[in-house]
Scaffold this active site. Structure first.
Site, PDB file in Angstrom:
ATOM      1  N   HIS A 292       0.846  -1.173   0.186  1.00  0.00           N
ATOM      2  CA  HIS A 292      -0.038   0.056  -0.142  1.00  0.00           C
ATOM      3  C   HIS A 292       0.996   1.010  -0.316  1.00  0.00           C
ATOM      4  CE1 HIS A 292      -4.060   2.070   1.190  1.00  0.00           C
ATOM      5  NE2 HIS A 292      -3.432   2.511   1.294  1.00  0.00           N
ATOM      6  N   HIS A 335      -0.984   2.901  11.826  1.00  0.00           N
ATOM      7  CA  HIS A 335      -0.225   3.761  11.425  1.00  0.00           C
ATOM      8  C   HIS A 335      -0.143   4.533  13.016  1.00  0.00           C
ATOM      9  CE1 HIS A 335       1.294   7.749   9.069  1.00  0.00           C
ATOM     10  NE2 HIS A 335       2.139   6.732   9.006  1.00  0.00           N
ATOM     11  N   GLU A 341      -2.839  14.429  11.315  1.00  0.00           N
ATOM     12  CA  GLU A 341      -3.026  14.256   9.944  1.00  0.00           C
ATOM     13  C   GLU A 341      -5.018  14.905  10.318  1.00  0.00           C
ATOM     14  OE1 GLU A 341      -2.912  10.081   9.178  1.00  0.00           O
ATOM     15  OE2 GLU A 341      -0.901  10.700   8.721  1.00  0.00           O
ATOM     16  N   HIS A 365      -5.959  12.693  13.511  1.00  0.00           N
ATOM     17  CA  HIS A 365      -4.910  11.739  14.480  1.00  0.00           C
ATOM     18  C   HIS A 365      -3.862  12.901  14.812  1.00  0.00           C
ATOM     19  CE1 HIS A 365      -7.783   8.985  11.750  1.00  0.00           C
ATOM     20  NE2 HIS A 365      -8.467   9.637  13.031  1.00  0.00           N
ATOM     21  N   HIS A 371      -3.687   4.997  14.820  1.00  0.00           N
ATOM     22  CA  HIS A 371      -5.316   5.262  13.765  1.00  0.00           C
ATOM     23  C   HIS A 371      -5.036   4.498  12.476  1.00  0.00           C
ATOM     24  CE1 HIS A 371      -2.649   7.891  11.913  1.00  0.00           C
ATOM     25  NE2 HIS A 371      -2.826   8.092  10.336  1.00  0.00           N
TER      26      HIS A 371
END
Length: 439
Positions: A292, A335, A341, A365, A371
């Site tokens: 990803h 993460h 963020e 976050h 998160h």
């Protein structure tokens, strides 16, 4: 509605004059002894005079009266606009807000400025280093009022309702799924057409620019040709001392009166302009083998810091795209990050949290706060058939990402009444699948 034209690339010169006054742009000199049509020449500088040519930003405006013709500025009501990052206790938890409420005009009239609410931020406008995230909820147009920001740039993301933004350079119609950048010092007024809501990112100390493409090469992400700037448009209108110019200066609001419209620029040229961009024009880069890819591949605009590769703020989107990676968990991975963020949703259903995250709401976050996908998303994606699939169809989520550790305001934590108290529960249903006897 004034015509729009293409901006021929960031940092390149644009030229425009109102067709009602052909030849309004002086020939050969920026500041001639006498301008055509008896206009005044005024320069708007967005960088230090001695910046390198590649980063030097300025525009020349040829106007009926110069902007210096106003009464003294006086302090005005701040509303919920602030840069006091110590007004509430630090909050490291994952935060999510329901759609921010828009008051009805019959209950309380709010225009773009009076409807601004600061949600979070960090840094200091006096030292020109920091950011703020604001929410705007408004239901009426700005009448005989304009606004400009002495502290930095505004990146405006409408979510509900379109904005007709009149600037000194001309008009921009900005609808949901488009963004607009009003750079430092540019005067503008916002007309709305009913209940309107959106998000705004403010940066102090840097201008937004296109990210470097590195190994991607010459093409991809946001293309310079897709950014639009307005064609010159002017009004020669007297207002008998009743036109209000609002300045945001060192984080506070001030107002001054004048007796004419500030949108009296007949012609202009330069590389320092407002602009807009349609998010549908973003050329997505994605994985086609496995793993990803990091969300940095979805960066539309960046405001760089003095540290290479580290931004004051990035504006990142998650548009409709294909997911084709082999043997890969496709939603965003779990993460913890040295960046902050903030996410918003313009439309649709975000694939990592399809139920709780709603258009017109948001989530934060904070730095190093963990998160990732909720339990339902994890189970679904872990069992999904791995074949090419269309991701985020009909959806547009975005992220304001920053290297600053952001503080949340009292309005964001308490006054807005939109903060979800049970956001953490979306991860409580995650269960252990560990089995030491089964690889």
């Amino acid at each position: 509605m004034a015509e729009l034209k293409y901006m021929p690339g960031f940092g390149n010169e644009c030229v425009s004059e109102d067709p009602r006054c052909p030849g309004a742009l002086p020939e050969g000199q920026n500041n001639p002894q006498v301008c055509p049509y008896g206009l005044y020449a005024e320069q708007l500088s967005g960088s230090a005079f001695t910046c390198p040519r590649s980063t030097n930003k300025r525009s020349w405006l040829y106007r009926i009266l110069p902007s210096v013709c106003h009464k003294p500025f006086k302090p005005m009501d701040q509303g919920h606009l602030t840069h006091n990052w110590d007004e509430a206790e630090a909050e490291p938890n994952q935060l999510r807000w329901k759609p921010f409420e828009i008051p009805r005009a019959s209950e309380k009239k709010l225009d773009f400025v009076s409807g601004l609410h600061t949600l979070c931020g960090a840094g200091e406008p006096k030292s020109r280093n920091g950011i703020a995230i604001h929410i705007f909820t408004c239901n009426t147009s700005m009448i005989n009022r304009c606004f400009y920001n002495s502290d930095g740039d505004f990146l405006i993301v409408p979510q509900q309702g379109k904005l007709l933004i009149t600037t000194e350079f001309g008009k921009l119609l900005v609808e949901p799924n488009e963004i607009c950048v009003i750079q430092q010092g540019m005067r503008f007024s916002v007309e709305v057409f009913g209940e309107t809501r959106g998000y705004m990112l403010e940066v102090y100390g840097a201008h937004f620019e296109l990210p470097d493409l590195g190994p991607i090469g010459a093409n991809g992400l946001a293309n310079p040709r897709d950014f639009l700037v307005p064609v010159a448009w002017y009004e020669d209108r007297q207002v008998a001392g009743d036109y209000t110019v609002i300045s945001k200066y060192q984080g506070k609001l001030f107002s001054a009166q004048q007796d004419f419209s500030p949108f009296n620029v007949v012609a202009w040229h330069g590389n320092y302009t407002p602009y807009k961009y349609n998010l549908d024009n973003f050329m997505v880069i994605n994985s086609v083998a496995f793993d990803h890819a990091d969300p940095s591949i979805f960066t539309v605009l960046t405001a760089k810091s003095t540290r290479p590769g580290v931004a004051l703020a990035d504006f990142v989107i998650f548009p409709p795209r294909w997911g084709v990676a082999n043997n890969t968990f496709r939603p965003p991975y779990y993460h913890r990050n040295c960046m902050s963020e903030f996410m918003g949703l313009i439309k649709g259903r975000y694939e990592a949290k399809e139920e709780g995250f709603q258009p017109g709401g948001g989530s934060l976050h904070s730095m190093m706060t963990p998160h990732g996908p909720d339990a339902e998303c994890f189970e679904k994606a872990s069992k999904a058939r791995l074949e090419p699939e269309r991701v985020a169809e009909g959806t547009m989520a975005f992220m304001f990402e920053s290297s600053f550790s952001m503080a949340v305001t009292t309005w964001g934590l308490k006054t807005s009444n939109c903060l979800e108290k049970t956001y953490y529960k979306c991860w409580e249903q995650l269960k252990s699948h560990f089995n030491p006897s089964c690889k």
